[in-house]
Scaffold this active site. Structure first.
Site, PDB file in Angstrom:
ATOM      1  N   ASP A   5       0.834  -1.203   0.000  1.00  0.00           N
ATOM      2  CA  ASP A   5       0.000   0.000   0.000  1.00  0.00           C
ATOM      3  C   ASP A   5       0.875   1.262   0.000  1.00  0.00           C
ATOM      4  O   ASP A   5       2.038   1.220   0.406  1.00  0.00           O
ATOM      5  CB  ASP A   5      -0.900   0.027   1.239  1.00  0.00           C
ATOM      6  CG  ASP A   5      -1.920  -1.102   1.228  1.00  0.00           C
ATOM      7  OD1 ASP A   5      -2.179  -1.650   0.138  1.00  0.00           O
ATOM      8  OD2 ASP A   5      -2.433  -1.434   2.312  1.00  0.00           O
TER       9      ASP A   5
HETATM   10  N1  URA Z   1      -1.369  -5.740   4.119  1.00  0.00           N
HETATM   11  C1  URA Z   1      -1.819  -4.471   4.088  1.00  0.00           C
HETATM   12  O1  URA Z   1      -2.838  -4.144   4.673  1.00  0.00           O
HETATM   13  N2  URA Z   1      -1.119  -3.574   3.371  1.00  0.00           N
HETATM   14  C2  URA Z   1       0.039  -3.871   2.726  1.00  0.00           C
HETATM   15  O2  URA Z   1       0.644  -2.993   2.117  1.00  0.00           O
HETATM   16  C3  URA Z   1       0.487  -5.192   2.786  1.00  0.00           C
HETATM   17  C4  URA Z   1      -0.230  -6.117   3.464  1.00  0.00           C
END
Ligand code: URA
Length: 231
Positions: free
Chosen positions: A101
């Site tokens: 993310d």
């Molecule tokens: N889980 C999440 O919520 N975000 C990420 O970036 C990776 C795994």
């Protein structure tokens, strides 16, 4: 692709000429004389015919420490992308093997080898991915047991696979998952109405971030690649 098809598509010879070319030892695959018209030619096989190179693409495997505020994409109109951080002659061929993310930091793998990235992303491969997490409310052993048992995600109607949570302090933990559902870590803590404040991926299978600085890149080592293919 089979060698005879590759040669017919990349030279003036036809598929039916290939047997003779091989018998005359005029075709080299990765430096060794070809043995059969049926030999497989991948994107990364070096192919020579009469000493002329018809294909020579080097596979590239990179580990990057993604900083916060960088998009896991190759292009974005608004924000910097992980590809913007890459300085590599084959940069334009690269794609991301496992996104993070926007605000998540840590290990991202980049490659031009589609078969490799597909292999490591296959759900049945269950490649462990480890994250360091900090959250807004105190953690307790209940989380450890619940993550081990699996959290039900109503949207997909599935229960997450057993995950290992190690409590590091009241508000921090190390979490290892063997799957990668959409926003999985945030949703697992969200089940407890506990907001993830920071999320940092420290390893993917045998590839560890180690001391790689944010925004820096290193090649994935031969030992790490071998360990991945043994999995
Ligand atoms: N889980 C999440 O919520 N975000 C990420 O970036 C990776 C795994």
């Amino acid at each position: 692709m089979r060698l005879d098809r590759f040669l017919s598509q990349n030279s003036d010879f036809s598929m039916s000429d290939t047997r003779l070319l091989i018998a005359q030892q005029r075709v080299l695959l990765d430096g060794a004389a070809a043995q059969s018209i049926q030999q497989a030619v991948t994107r990364f096989t070096r192919v020579e015919l009469d000493g002329v190179c018809l294909q020579d693409v080097q596979p590239v495997y990179l580990a990057l420490n993604k900083p916060r505020g960088v998009v896991s994409a190759t292009k974005d109109g608004k924000y910097p992308t992980v590809l913007d951080l890459v300085r590599h002659p084959r940069k334009d061929e690269l794609h991301i093997a496992g996104r993070l993310d926007f605000n998540t930091t840590g290990l991202i793998l980049l490659t031009n080898d589609g078969a490799w990235s597909r292999r490591i992303s296959l759900p049945e491969r269950q490649l462990p991915k480890t994250y360091e997490v900090s959250v807004s409310r105190p953690l307790n052993e209940g989380y450890v047991a619940a993550f081990r048992a699996g959290i039900f995600f109503a949207y997909e109607g599935v229960t997450t696979l057993p995950a290992r949570l190690e409590l590091l302090s009241a508000y921090t933990a190390r979490l290892t998952l063997v799957e990668g559902k959409y926003h999985q870590v945030k949703r697992m803590f969200g089940y407890f109405q506990n907001k993830v404040l920071s999320l940092h991926r420290v390893s993917v299978g045998p590839v560890a971030l180690g001391t790689l600085e944010p925004g820096s890149i290193r090649p994935v080592g031969a030992g790490e690649l071998a360990a991945i293919s043994r999995l």
